[in-house]
Design a protein around this motif. Structure first.
Motif, PDB file in Angstrom:
ATOM      1  N   ILE B 257       0.787  -1.220  -0.099  1.00  0.00           N
ATOM      2  CA  ILE B 257       0.084   0.006   0.086  1.00  0.00           C
ATOM      3  C   ILE B 257       0.925   1.161   0.045  1.00  0.00           C
ATOM      4  O   ILE B 257       1.489   1.284   0.674  1.00  0.00           O
ATOM      5  CB  ILE B 257      -0.757   0.045   1.203  1.00  0.00           C
ATOM      6  CG1 ILE B 257      -1.700  -1.228   1.393  1.00  0.00           C
ATOM      7  CG2 ILE B 257      -1.763   1.177   1.392  1.00  0.00           C
ATOM      8  CD1 ILE B 257      -2.443  -1.139   2.708  1.00  0.00           C
ATOM      9  N   ALA B 258       0.576   2.190  -0.960  1.00  0.00           N
ATOM     10  CA  ALA B 258       1.328   3.512  -0.913  1.00  0.00           C
ATOM     11  C   ALA B 258       0.256   4.540  -0.677  1.00  0.00           C
ATOM     12  O   ALA B 258      -0.872   4.452  -1.326  1.00  0.00           O
ATOM     13  CB  ALA B 258       2.134   3.742  -1.824  1.00  0.00           C
ATOM     14  N   VAL B 259       0.496   5.418   0.373  1.00  0.00           N
ATOM     15  CA  VAL B 259      -0.301   6.501   0.485  1.00  0.00           C
ATOM     16  C   VAL B 259       0.430   7.942   0.606  1.00  0.00           C
ATOM     17  O   VAL B 259       1.536   7.784   1.086  1.00  0.00           O
ATOM     18  CB  VAL B 259      -0.804   6.277   2.308  1.00  0.00           C
ATOM     19  CG1 VAL B 259      -1.818   7.245   2.679  1.00  0.00           C
ATOM     20  CG2 VAL B 259      -1.557   4.866   2.426  1.00  0.00           C
ATOM     21  N   ALA B 260      -0.414   8.689   0.239  1.00  0.00           N
ATOM     22  CA  ALA B 260       0.079  10.216  -0.016  1.00  0.00           C
ATOM     23  C   ALA B 260       0.513  10.305   1.588  1.00  0.00           C
ATOM     24  O   ALA B 260      -0.337  10.912   2.499  1.00  0.00           O
ATOM     25  CB  ALA B 260      -0.823  11.036  -0.441  1.00  0.00           C
ATOM     26  N   ALA B 261       1.693  10.711   1.982  1.00  0.00           N
ATOM     27  CA  ALA B 261       2.244  11.219   3.529  1.00  0.00           C
ATOM     28  C   ALA B 261       1.825  12.471   3.632  1.00  0.00           C
ATOM     29  O   ALA B 261       1.684  13.364   2.887  1.00  0.00           O
ATOM     30  CB  ALA B 261       3.840  11.106   3.200  1.00  0.00           C
ATOM     31  N   GLY B 262       1.243  12.562   4.802  1.00  0.00           N
ATOM     32  CA  GLY B 262       0.849  13.978   5.377  1.00  0.00           C
ATOM     33  C   GLY B 262      -0.545  14.071   5.070  1.00  0.00           C
ATOM     34  O   GLY B 262      -1.374  15.051   5.235  1.00  0.00           O
ATOM     35  N   SER B 263      -1.141  13.448   3.892  1.00  0.00           N
ATOM     36  CA  SER B 263      -2.525  13.826   3.319  1.00  0.00           C
ATOM     37  C   SER B 263      -3.381  12.611   3.588  1.00  0.00           C
ATOM     38  O   SER B 263      -4.494  12.453   2.682  1.00  0.00           O
ATOM     39  CB  SER B 263      -2.414  14.136   1.869  1.00  0.00           C
ATOM     40  OG  SER B 263      -1.537  15.221   1.923  1.00  0.00           O
ATOM     41  N   ALA B 264      -3.188  11.492   4.229  1.00  0.00           N
ATOM     42  CA  ALA B 264      -3.955  10.443   4.645  1.00  0.00           C
ATOM     43  C   ALA B 264      -4.186  10.232   5.984  1.00  0.00           C
ATOM     44  O   ALA B 264      -2.870  10.545   6.624  1.00  0.00           O
ATOM     45  CB  ALA B 264      -3.579   9.436   3.717  1.00  0.00           C
TER      46      ALA B 264
END
Lengths: 293, 293
Positions: B257-264
């Motif tokens: 899983i990759a998540v937008a850092a600081g925006s999720a």
């Protein structure tokens, strides 16, 4: 496509039709015969319908047997090739690769790992490198293209028309990513975007989600919108609509189907109109490059 | 979000947390308490977990009872409101509308018919018109934001990193259509785009399609990519990831899983890391505005 294309290709000798599933390959083959061309089917094992295939001169080939396909086409003096029909993407272990295909295996594997577009255009390119000319099915049989206007008697409402324009705009945005050619929009809300699943499964899923109350959308509202990807090679991968699509749309509780007129293939338009009228859904061909909503 | 935001809101009196399902509402409530704020839960009937809710001062409200929610918040002297937690979009017939909500019904219906974004931002706007200030959960509890880097011990490969960048680029393209915040990309091929279904169902579906051999993709390859929509109101609808997301990704045979850092938002990062390591998948926070692949 220019108006004189069919005449131009009519004088081009026998035609090889690489044929997958569904009724489209036969319609294309018949259209080519009506133009006086000799037609030879290269029927894809596991995909093509044996019943249809038997009505034409044909050779069965496996999906991994590109070399065999070329050999048959050459033996039948076909310079032109059309690829048409549905294809279940097989598991690599089910491919029975012939010698030629083994030689180009790295390319085949790369094509498999990319989008469908890339897979089909790689195969087209390989045919071209072998000296064949790859034609679009609609160049051989322009009668299979979706016309402007409704196929049945129902017409989209004002709200449906707005959903249709939103759907076309979304497809323009996703096009560069080689992702699906279909979306479902209902009351301006995007309910689904086709990807690896395909249109039929996307419709099934929406019907299921609705049944479970997991998607709230107005019953009898919403449109399935189909258009070709902007960068797609139209010779080999136009979106298509058939009676099954209409049935799926009805089961999913949508109002109808909008297809990019002149840029999508319609299997059995007569049956589509009948099924659509019975199910109270519309099926329209619309200019896809209208202004986004 | 500026670094001083938490301090600024800490002196702002009691906080009302409109709380849906999952463990996030409690984490946010606890974080606000740690900052010395009095917290009152406005627990959404049918969504919030009664067990968690009981640990705080609270009032139960129905989804159609906007007027009640405002009255409770005022009686508790809350000027600030946070909306957090998962929400099952109810069927209109299940809404028990209070008098105030009936008055604004046309707006509520319009909001329901549009995307999720529009639904939530309409509600936020209605709170603001009633004199409340709507804060993002991450403004009250910055510790819930996804950090840069991996949560567990696994890291994405080079291929995974390319899939991640393609996923972020696709999400930027679909963002203006108020459609999902998640896509699945495997070996540069887009396998799924979230729409009305939501992340968990999208993963379930992929696992199913794979089981049936209807999607061919490398086992242990592919990434679930999540990022906020570009035009989205981050106070009310940041994408979120929890242990269940990790389990879904493992079942779908993906690499991570990759998540937008600081925006999720990350629910229970400790448990996520443990589940991820056990399932051999990665969970990383990545700058989402990198160059498209």
């Amino acid at each position: 496509m220019s108006a004189e294309t069919p005449t131009a290709v009519a004088n081009a000798g026998p035609l090889a039709v690489v044929c997958g599933g569904g009724s489209l390959p036969v319609e294309v083959a018949r259209a080519a015969q009506r133009q006086g061309r000799r037609v030879v089917l290269l029927a894809l094992r596991g995909s093509a319908d044996p019943h249809f295939v038997a009505a034409f001169p044909h050779h069965w080939v496996g999906l991994g047997q590109f070399g065999h396909a070329c050999r048959h086409a050459r033996a039948e003096s076909c310079r032109d090739i059309v690829m048409i029909g549905s294809l279940v993407r097989p598991h690599v272990r089910d491919l029975r690769l012939d010698f030629f295909t083994l030689r180009v295996l790295p390319r085949v594997i790369r094509a498999f790992q990319s989008g469908d577009d890339h897979l089909l255009s790689s195969i087209a390119k390989m045919f071209e490198e072998q000296g064949f000319r790859v034609l679009g099915a609609h160049e051989v049989a322009p009668e299979i293209l979706m016309p402007h206007g409704a196929l049945g008697s129902r017409q989209p409402s004002e709200i449906d028309r707005r959903d249709i324009q939103r759907g076309f705009a979304l497809l323009r945005a996703t096009g560069p990513f080689d992702v699906g050619q279909a979306v479902i929009v209902s009351d301006n809300r995007v309910l689904a975007i086709e990807a690896a699943d395909g249109t039929d499964l996307m419709l099934e899923r929406l019907a299921e989600l609705r049944g479970q109350g997991r998607v709230q959308a107005r019953q009898g509202g919403g449109v399935l919108v189909k258009a070709p990807k902007p960068m797609q090679d139209r010779r080999i991968d136009l979106p298509s609509v058939g009676p099954r699509t209409v049935e799926g749309v009805a089961r999913a509780g949508l109002a109808g189907i909008a297809v990019a007129a002149g840029s999508a293939i319609v299997a059995e338009p007569g049956r589509i109109a009948a099924v659509a009228d019975r199910a109270h859904v519309f099926v329209v061909g619309v200019a896809a490059d209208g202004p986004p909503s």
